[in-house]
Design a protein around this motif. Structure first.
Motif, short mmCIF file in Angstrom:
data_model
loop_
_atom_site.label_atom_id
_atom_site.label_comp_id
_atom_site.label_asym_id
_atom_site.label_seq_id
_atom_site.Cartn_x
_atom_site.Cartn_y
_atom_site.Cartn_z
N ARG A 27 -11.91 -10.73 3.43
CA ARG A 27 -11.37 -11.95 2.84
C ARG A 27 -10.15 -11.58 1.98
O ARG A 27 -9.14 -12.25 2.02
CB ARG A 27 -12.41 -12.65 1.99
N GLN A 28 -10.26 -10.51 1.22
CA GLN A 28 -9.14 -10.07 0.39
C GLN A 28 -7.97 -9.62 1.25
O GLN A 28 -6.81 -9.90 0.94
CB GLN A 28 -9.57 -8.92 -0.53
N ALA A 29 -8.24 -8.92 2.34
CA ALA A 29 -7.18 -8.43 3.22
C ALA A 29 -6.46 -9.60 3.88
O ALA A 29 -5.23 -9.58 4.02
CB ALA A 29 -7.77 -7.49 4.28
N LYS A 30 -7.20 -10.62 4.28
CA LYS A 30 -6.58 -11.78 4.93
C LYS A 30 -5.67 -12.51 3.95
O LYS A 30 -4.55 -12.87 4.29
CB LYS A 30 -7.67 -12.72 5.43
N GLU A 31 -6.12 -12.74 2.73
CA GLU A 31 -5.31 -13.43 1.75
C GLU A 31 -4.06 -12.62 1.40
O GLU A 31 -2.98 -13.17 1.25
CB GLU A 31 -6.13 -13.72 0.49
N GLY A 32 -4.20 -11.32 1.30
CA GLY A 32 -3.05 -10.47 1.00
C GLY A 32 -2.04 -10.47 2.11
O GLY A 32 -0.83 -10.47 1.88
N THR A 33 -2.50 -10.48 3.35
CA THR A 33 -1.61 -10.48 4.51
C THR A 33 -0.83 -11.79 4.59
O THR A 33 0.37 -11.79 4.83
CB THR A 33 -2.42 -10.28 5.80
N VAL A 34 -1.51 -12.91 4.37
CA VAL A 34 -0.85 -14.21 4.45
C VAL A 34 0.18 -14.33 3.33
O VAL A 34 1.31 -14.80 3.56
CB VAL A 34 -1.89 -15.35 4.37
N THR A 35 -0.16 -13.90 2.14
CA THR A 35 0.78 -13.97 1.02
C THR A 35 1.99 -13.09 1.28
O THR A 35 3.13 -13.50 1.04
CB THR A 35 0.08 -13.52 -0.28
N ALA A 37 3.19 -12.16 4.21
CA ALA A 37 3.98 -12.76 5.29
C ALA A 37 4.83 -13.91 4.77
O ALA A 37 6.00 -14.05 5.16
CB ALA A 37 3.07 -13.23 6.41
N ARG A 38 4.29 -14.73 3.90
CA ARG A 38 5.07 -15.84 3.34
C ARG A 38 6.22 -15.32 2.48
O ARG A 38 7.32 -15.85 2.53
CB ARG A 38 4.16 -16.75 2.52
N THR A 39 5.94 -14.30 1.70
CA THR A 39 6.97 -13.74 0.83
C THR A 39 8.12 -13.15 1.66
O THR A 39 9.29 -13.36 1.35
CB THR A 39 6.37 -12.65 -0.08
N VAL A 40 7.78 -12.43 2.71
CA VAL A 40 8.80 -11.80 3.55
C VAL A 40 9.59 -12.86 4.31
O VAL A 40 10.81 -12.77 4.45
CB VAL A 40 8.15 -10.80 4.51
N SER A 41 8.92 -13.90 4.81
CA SER A 41 9.61 -14.91 5.60
C SER A 41 10.55 -15.76 4.76
O SER A 41 11.47 -16.37 5.30
CB SER A 41 8.61 -15.80 6.33
N GLU A 42 10.36 -15.81 3.45
CA GLU A 42 11.28 -16.56 2.61
C GLU A 42 12.65 -15.89 2.55
O GLU A 42 13.67 -16.57 2.41
CB GLU A 42 10.72 -16.69 1.19
N GLY A 43 12.70 -14.57 2.67
CA GLY A 43 13.95 -13.85 2.57
C GLY A 43 14.73 -13.76 3.86
O GLY A 43 15.86 -13.29 3.88
#
Length: 74
Positions: A27-35, A37-43
């Motif tokens: 659960r922690q790994a999934k939340e970290g991955t999604v966060t 990915a969102r951070t990288v896609s903003e740039g």
């Protein structure tokens, strides 16, 4: 009989801790991955990749050929 029950309880406790740890970790790994990915896609800038968009006519034969014709394949 008492020794057998204690072994069963120990194994059940180990399995319960293992399942709980597994679920918590993923659960922690999934939340970290999604966060991440969102951070990288903003740039990342959006790029228009339409190859059929306004393409300039740069064929030198169209300019040099005195016999103009309409290409039937266009």
């Amino acid at each position: 009989m008492n020794k057998k029950i204690s072994w069963i309880l120990v194994v059940a406790a180990i399995l319960a801790l293992g399942v709980a740890g597994y679920l918590y970790f993923f659960r922690q790994a999934k939340e970290g991955t999604v966060t991440t990915a969102r951070t990288v896609s903003e740039g990342v800038p959006e790029i228009n990749t339409n190859a059929v968009g306004k393409v300039p006519e740069v064929n030198p034969l169209d300019r040099a050929n005195p016999f103009k014709y309409t290409n039937p394949l266009r």
